[in-house]
Design a protein around this motif. Structure first.
Motif, PDB file in Angstrom:
ATOM      1  N   PHE A   1       0.464  -0.976  -0.138  1.00  0.00           N
ATOM      2  CA  PHE A   1       0.048  -0.113  -0.314  1.00  0.00           C
ATOM      3  C   PHE A   1       0.935   1.078   0.271  1.00  0.00           C
ATOM      4  CE2 PHE A   1       0.396  -0.959   4.616  1.00  0.00           C
ATOM      5  CZ  PHE A   1       0.985   0.316   4.615  1.00  0.00           C
ATOM      6  N   LYS A   2       0.110   2.681  -0.353  1.00  0.00           N
ATOM      7  CA  LYS A   2       0.988   3.539  -0.573  1.00  0.00           C
ATOM      8  C   LYS A   2       0.573   4.175   0.653  1.00  0.00           C
ATOM      9  CE  LYS A   2       3.012   2.806  -5.030  1.00  0.00           C
ATOM     10  NZ  LYS A   2       2.501   4.033  -7.031  1.00  0.00           N
ATOM     11  N   ARG A   3       1.042   5.370   1.231  1.00  0.00           N
ATOM     12  CA  ARG A   3      -0.236   6.582   2.282  1.00  0.00           C
ATOM     13  C   ARG A   3       0.300   7.117   1.200  1.00  0.00           C
ATOM     14  NH1 ARG A   3       1.229   7.239   8.139  1.00  0.00           N
ATOM     15  NH2 ARG A   3      -0.596   8.736   9.278  1.00  0.00           N
ATOM     16  N   GLU A   4      -0.147   8.565   0.942  1.00  0.00           N
ATOM     17  CA  GLU A   4      -0.780  10.007   0.367  1.00  0.00           C
ATOM     18  C   GLU A   4       0.339  10.669   0.965  1.00  0.00           C
ATOM     19  OE1 GLU A   4      -4.389  12.464  -0.325  1.00  0.00           O
ATOM     20  OE2 GLU A   4      -4.221  11.217  -1.578  1.00  0.00           O
ATOM     21  N   THR A   5      -0.216  10.840   1.782  1.00  0.00           N
ATOM     22  CA  THR A   5       1.382  12.046   2.282  1.00  0.00           C
ATOM     23  C   THR A   5       1.530  11.232   4.033  1.00  0.00           C
ATOM     24  OG1 THR A   5      -0.472  13.750   3.162  1.00  0.00           O
ATOM     25  CG2 THR A   5       0.278  13.397   1.664  1.00  0.00           C
ATOM     26  N   PRO A   6       2.945  11.442   4.843  1.00  0.00           N
ATOM     27  CA  PRO A   6       2.790  11.182   6.001  1.00  0.00           C
ATOM     28  C   PRO A   6       1.850  11.751   7.286  1.00  0.00           C
ATOM     29  CG  PRO A   6       4.819  11.482   5.020  1.00  0.00           C
ATOM     30  CD  PRO A   6       3.665  12.050   3.751  1.00  0.00           C
ATOM     31  N   ASN A   7       1.270  13.126   7.281  1.00  0.00           N
ATOM     32  CA  ASN A   7       0.623  12.807   8.049  1.00  0.00           C
ATOM     33  C   ASN A   7      -1.325  12.729   7.674  1.00  0.00           C
ATOM     34  OD1 ASN A   7       0.605  14.729   6.103  1.00  0.00           O
ATOM     35  ND2 ASN A   7       0.676  17.080   7.161  1.00  0.00           N
TER      36      ASN A   7
END
Length: 383
Positions: A350-356
């Motif tokens: 999976f990929k996270r759009e931005t860390p926060n």
């Protein structure tokens, strides 16, 4: 689409970090053809009908029979499990069917626990030595709602010997392919005495170690909520994520669980990811289905989000369970077409759009998944 390809010899899969998952010979056959499903249910009143066996067999080859199944009909959970083991094996021999046993609650539905009732203790006071005494009252601790049970005392070595022998006997008499052991989450806020947590976790580890040894090398041992109980984890072939309340479905815990699923796969173990649809007013634990009105539609409306949460973290030998309760009629006989749509292998992790932010995506051969675990919104695009 049925799971006919389960009969093929799939046994090696790629984990999201590129390592290879080599399935054990006694594991159920796994496939990415559709969402891999696990079913776990019981009906306190009766055994399954033939069409119900067929319905479930078309959707899974991995099943657990709940703690009070067919108790009112046969008088013994073991016999209820035995009946369904034979029924599922008859229609699809490769199906893996599990016997249920609890490591903390002395549910009185099996032949081993039937005397752990107020009447049974009165007739045989020696049985009380296996049960937990509430230090505040000096009396046996009781669970009274929605149904009655005493609590086991895992710190008693005689109890541990009795418990292992009972679990193994239940599996063998029923003909089950393994055992689902409940209450493996030993920690703060897990209903155990806080001053005894370290000792109890060690005792649970000893119980599971001995159980795994006595079960034999070709049986599946499932630990419920055992991902973070390090004393228990090494002896489990499979880890169950129950999601029993809102604290374990928040965004932080879901992210932690996705990492757990990766760790579990790298260790060559099975993950089972269970979610329950929300909206049922009455609480029940296999006393019979309650308050089912409107729940089928609510479960269909809620499925996409929880299905997406599973797909974001899924690994080889990760299974999804979806219903709104442990009774047979609590969603276990509902047709959910999305769960039988072609899925295909994941194309990376999976990929996270931005860390926060709490937006995650993942792509499969036949599906693209988007989920926001902060707003609890999701979209699965099938292609």
């Amino acid at each position: 689409m049925t799971l006919c390809s389960y009969a093929q010899e799939y046994d090696t899969f790629k984990v999201n970090d590129g390592t290879m998952f080599k399935a054990k010979s006694f594991f159920p056959k796994f496939s990415w053809d559709v969402t891999p499903m696990y079913y776990h249910f019981g009906d306190i009143d009766r055994v399954l009908k033939s069409d119900e066996v067929e319905f479930i067999s078309e959707r899974t080859n991995f099943i657990c029979i709940e703690k009070s199944h067919a108790y009112n009909q046969l008088g013994d959970q073991v016999l209820g499990t035995k009946h369904e083991v034979e029924a599922f094996h008859d229609i699809k021999p490769e199906t893996k069917v599990l016997f249920y046993y609890n490591s903390y609650l002395a549910w009185p539905y099996s032949r081993f626990n039937k005397e752990f009732t107020p009447e049974g203790i009165a007739n045989n006071p020696e049985l009380a030595k296996f049960l937990f005494v509430d230090p505040k009252t000096g009396k046996l601790r009781q669970k009274t709602k929605p149904d009655f049970s005493y609590y086991f005392d895992a710190l008693n070595p005689d109890f541990r010997e009795f418990w292992v022998a009972s679990a193994v006997q239940g599996m063998r008499i029923s003909g089950a392919d393994g055992i689902f052991i409940d209450r493996m989450n030993v920690g703060l806020n897990s209903d155990y005495p806080n001053d005894k947590i370290v000792e109890i976790a060690k005792a649970k580890g000893e119980m599971m170690s001995e159980l795994k040894k006595q079960m034999g090398p070709d049986k599946i041992l499932v630990g419920n909520n055992a991902a973070q109980t390090e004393e228990v984890y090494p002896y489990c072939d499979a880890i169950f994520f129950e999601h029993y309340n809102s604290s374990v479905t928040n965004k932080e815990n879901l992210l932690e669980e996705w990492n757990d699923m990766s760790r579990i796969a790298k260790d060559g173990k099975i993950s089972i990811y269970r979610f329950g649809a929300k909206g049922k007013k009455k609480i029940d634990i296999t006393l019979g289905a309650t308050d089912t009105e409107g729940m089928e539609q609510r479960s269909k409306d809620q499925l996409e989000y929880f299905h997406a949460c599973f797909l974001i973290g899924t690994q080889p030998y990760s299974y999804f369970q979806w219903n709104w309760g442990w009774n047979l009629e609590d969603g276990n006989l509902v047709d959910y077409p999305a769960l039988q749509r072609p899925l295909g292998e994941p194309k990376g992790q999976f990929k996270r759009e931005t860390p926060n932010q709490w937006i995650f995506t993942r792509t499969f051969e036949h599906a693209s998944v988007w989920v926001n675990t902060e707003t609890k919104k999701a979209k699965i695009t099938w292609h």
